[in-house]
Design a protein around this motif. Structure first.
Motif, PDB file in Angstrom:
ATOM      1  N   THR A   7     -37.505  48.733 -21.704  1.00 47.23           N
ATOM      2  CA  THR A   7     -38.130  46.788 -21.706  1.00 47.23           C
ATOM      3  C   THR A   7     -38.785  46.256 -20.859  1.00 47.23           C
ATOM      4  N   ASP A   8     -39.778  45.713 -20.222  1.00 50.26           N
ATOM      5  CA  ASP A   8     -40.611  44.774 -19.671  1.00 50.26           C
ATOM      6  C   ASP A   8     -40.067  45.424 -18.145  1.00 50.26           C
ATOM      7  N   THR A   9     -39.879  46.577 -18.082  1.00 50.05           N
ATOM      8  CA  THR A   9     -39.577  47.129 -16.162  1.00 50.05           C
ATOM      9  C   THR A   9     -40.641  48.587 -16.229  1.00 50.05           C
ATOM     10  N   GLN A  10     -41.035  48.204 -14.382  1.00 48.63           N
ATOM     11  CA  GLN A  10     -41.857  48.933 -14.654  1.00 48.63           C
ATOM     12  C   GLN A  10     -41.144  50.584 -13.933  1.00 48.63           C
ATOM     13  N   VAL A  11     -41.047  51.746 -14.260  1.00 50.12           N
ATOM     14  CA  VAL A  11     -40.340  52.119 -13.814  1.00 50.12           C
ATOM     15  C   VAL A  11     -40.527  52.888 -12.207  1.00 50.12           C
ATOM     16  N   CYS A  12     -39.470  52.933 -11.193  1.00 47.14           N
ATOM     17  CA  CYS A  12     -40.379  53.490  -9.975  1.00 47.14           C
ATOM     18  C   CYS A  12     -39.136  54.720  -9.612  1.00 47.14           C
ATOM     19  N   ASN A  14     -28.866  66.936 -19.792  1.00 45.30           N
ATOM     20  CA  ASN A  14     -28.100  65.997 -20.931  1.00 45.30           C
ATOM     21  C   ASN A  14     -28.275  64.536 -20.606  1.00 45.30           C
ATOM     22  N   SER A  15     -28.591  63.735 -19.351  1.00 44.69           N
ATOM     23  CA  SER A  15     -28.572  62.715 -18.724  1.00 44.69           C
ATOM     24  C   SER A  15     -29.443  62.810 -17.811  1.00 44.69           C
ATOM     25  N   PHE A  16     -30.061  61.151 -17.847  1.00 51.78           N
ATOM     26  CA  PHE A  16     -30.385  60.279 -16.922  1.00 51.78           C
ATOM     27  C   PHE A  16     -30.824  59.537 -16.855  1.00 51.78           C
ATOM     28  N   ALA A  17     -30.717  58.611 -15.151  1.00 56.58           N
ATOM     29  CA  ALA A  17     -31.199  57.360 -15.047  1.00 56.58           C
ATOM     30  C   ALA A  17     -31.963  56.936 -14.747  1.00 56.58           C
ATOM     31  N   VAL A  18     -32.167  55.609 -14.539  1.00 56.56           N
ATOM     32  CA  VAL A  18     -33.990  54.626 -14.430  1.00 56.56           C
ATOM     33  C   VAL A  18     -33.419  53.789 -13.933  1.00 56.56           C
ATOM     34  N   THR A  19     -34.387  53.228 -13.026  1.00 57.90           N
ATOM     35  CA  THR A  19     -34.212  52.196 -12.920  1.00 57.90           C
ATOM     36  C   THR A  19     -35.909  52.111 -12.248  1.00 57.90           C
ATOM     37  N   GLY A  20     -36.451  50.137 -12.147  1.00 56.82           N
ATOM     38  CA  GLY A  20     -37.403  49.669 -11.630  1.00 56.82           C
ATOM     39  C   GLY A  20     -37.643  48.834 -10.722  1.00 56.82           C
ATOM     40  N   TYR A  21     -39.022  48.021 -10.612  1.00 60.50           N
ATOM     41  CA  TYR A  21     -39.732  47.119  -9.324  1.00 60.50           C
ATOM     42  C   TYR A  21     -38.259  46.321  -9.593  1.00 60.50           C
ATOM     43  N   LEU A  29     -38.653  65.236 -16.272  1.00 57.60           N
ATOM     44  CA  LEU A  29     -38.195  64.162 -16.766  1.00 57.60           C
ATOM     45  C   LEU A  29     -39.063  63.389 -15.827  1.00 57.60           C
ATOM     46  N   SER A  30     -40.039  62.665 -17.027  1.00 58.26           N
ATOM     47  CA  SER A  30     -41.634  61.642 -16.104  1.00 58.26           C
ATOM     48  C   SER A  30     -40.928  60.183 -16.127  1.00 58.26           C
ATOM     49  N   GLY A  31     -41.683  59.478 -15.216  1.00 55.96           N
ATOM     50  CA  GLY A  31     -41.071  57.580 -15.688  1.00 55.96           C
ATOM     51  C   GLY A  31     -42.455  57.281 -15.049  1.00 55.96           C
ATOM     52  N   ALA A  32     -42.564  55.957 -15.477  1.00 54.26           N
ATOM     53  CA  ALA A  32     -44.049  55.047 -15.203  1.00 54.26           C
ATOM     54  C   ALA A  32     -44.321  53.885 -14.891  1.00 54.26           C
ATOM     55  N   GLU A  33     -45.484  53.174 -14.561  1.00 57.93           N
ATOM     56  CA  GLU A  33     -45.397  51.724 -14.862  1.00 57.93           C
ATOM     57  C   GLU A  33     -45.643  51.259 -15.909  1.00 57.93           C
ATOM     58  N   ASP A  34     -45.808  51.987 -17.160  1.00 59.76           N
ATOM     59  CA  ASP A  34     -45.811  51.685 -18.630  1.00 59.76           C
ATOM     60  C   ASP A  34     -44.712  51.577 -19.295  1.00 59.76           C
ATOM     61  N   SER A  35     -43.023  51.106 -18.686  1.00 58.52           N
ATOM     62  CA  SER A  35     -42.030  51.118 -19.446  1.00 58.52           C
ATOM     63  C   SER A  35     -41.597  52.818 -19.967  1.00 58.52           C
ATOM     64  N   PHE A  36     -41.964  53.037 -19.710  1.00 56.74           N
ATOM     65  CA  PHE A  36     -41.654  54.386 -20.851  1.00 56.74           C
ATOM     66  C   PHE A  36     -41.066  55.462 -19.565  1.00 56.74           C
ATOM     67  N   VAL A  37     -39.949  56.200 -20.012  1.00 62.12           N
ATOM     68  CA  VAL A  37     -39.671  57.723 -19.765  1.00 62.12           C
ATOM     69  C   VAL A  37     -39.615  58.043 -20.730  1.00 62.12           C
ATOM     70  N   HIS A  38     -40.272  59.865 -20.505  1.00 65.08           N
ATOM     71  CA  HIS A  38     -40.547  60.716 -21.428  1.00 65.08           C
ATOM     72  C   HIS A  38     -39.902  61.738 -20.723  1.00 65.08           C
ATOM     73  N   VAL A  39     -39.194  62.778 -21.749  1.00 66.77           N
ATOM     74  CA  VAL A  39     -38.528  64.052 -21.317  1.00 66.77           C
ATOM     75  C   VAL A  39     -39.327  65.134 -22.470  1.00 66.77           C
ATOM     76  N   TRP A  40     -39.522  66.234 -21.472  1.00 65.56           N
ATOM     77  CA  TRP A  40     -40.418  67.606 -21.484  1.00 65.56           C
ATOM     78  C   TRP A  40     -39.856  68.802 -21.323  1.00 65.56           C
ATOM     79  N   LYS A  41     -40.005  69.740 -22.370  1.00 63.74           N
ATOM     80  CA  LYS A  41     -39.710  70.994 -21.585  1.00 63.74           C
ATOM     81  C   LYS A  41     -40.633  71.907 -21.603  1.00 63.74           C
ATOM     82  N   LEU A  42     -40.536  72.704 -19.653  1.00 59.82           N
ATOM     83  CA  LEU A  42     -41.262  73.409 -19.474  1.00 59.82           C
ATOM     84  C   LEU A  42     -40.654  75.006 -20.000  1.00 59.82           C
TER      85      LEU A  42
END
Length: 226
Positions: free
Chosen positions: A193-198, A208-215, A161-174
């Protein structure tokens, strides 16, 4: 350091002024580049500093322990610093440096270790994957348009899981595909939307699920079944 329910503080360690940064399990990083290793007994509060690792020359930004089944010789702890240097360690009676991955001009803000693969997120939006045992670069992905602030791994499935200032969260498979040599594939994208993910973390070992927050947010958003 607190009891698992947060009720009692069992240990504290004094540092120099403003000399604190990333930590993971029995190790803590400082802004001077030192990694402090703590000896934590199974019972009781007799926590002590057992070792100080001095390979970094810049502030420690993150430390991560192996979350899967590491191949022999791959190490089980990785530390990252503000210049982008990564150090892979073998733990035991004493810590041994296995590989040192040099910086390339960009801060490494978050790092994870899974099945002998180091996943590192950088300020330029890239995710880089390295072999923990050798430091060999396996993949480089332009994952985000802005600074990556959070990485997480689901240990049972290898989802990243990756989260960034561009407001996107991506799920990848290693994975380690012997036929194609691929180690990462994209699975899912979510725009907060309108969130800098930190901050971003999986909520279960399968991912199967993830949690996200932002500045400047007091809420935590939870996304299910990805």
């Amino acid at each position: 350091m607190y009891e698992s329910d947060g009720s009692i503080m069992v240990y504290w360690h004094a540092l120099d002024v403003a000399d604190t940064d990333g930590c993971s399990g029995p190790a803590a990083g400082t802004s001077s580049g030192l990694v402090l290793v703590f000896d934590i007994p199974p019972k009781g509060t007799n926590v002590t500093v057992s070792e100080v690792l001095e390979q970094h020359r810049d502030a420690i930004t993150d430390i991560a322990a192996e979350l899967g089944q590491a191949p022999d010789g791959a190490g089980d702890l990785v530390s990252a610093d503000d210049a982008g240097t990564l150090c892979v360690w073998s733990t035991g009676e004493e810590f041994t440096l296995l590989s040192k991955i040099p910086a390339f001009g960009c801060s490494c803000s978050s790092v994870k270790l899974w099945n002998g693969i180091v996943a590192a997120g950088y300020g330029n939006g890239q995710i880089r994957l390295y072999e923990a045992a050798t430091g060999l670069l396996r993949a480089e992905v332009n994952a985000h348009a802005r600074w990556i602030y959070a990485l997480d791994v689901a240990p049972q499935t290898g989802k990243l899981l990756s989260g960034a200032e561009d407001s996107f969260v991506h799920v990848w498979k290693l994975s380690r595909n012997p036929d194609t040599g691929e180690v990462i594939e994209h699975c899912h994208a979510e725009c907060v939307t309108d969130t800098q993910v930190c901050g971003a973390r999986f909520c279960d070992p399968e991912g199967n699920s993830f949690a996200v927050t932002g500045y400047d947010l007091s809420e935590i958003f939870r996304y299910g079944r990805v």
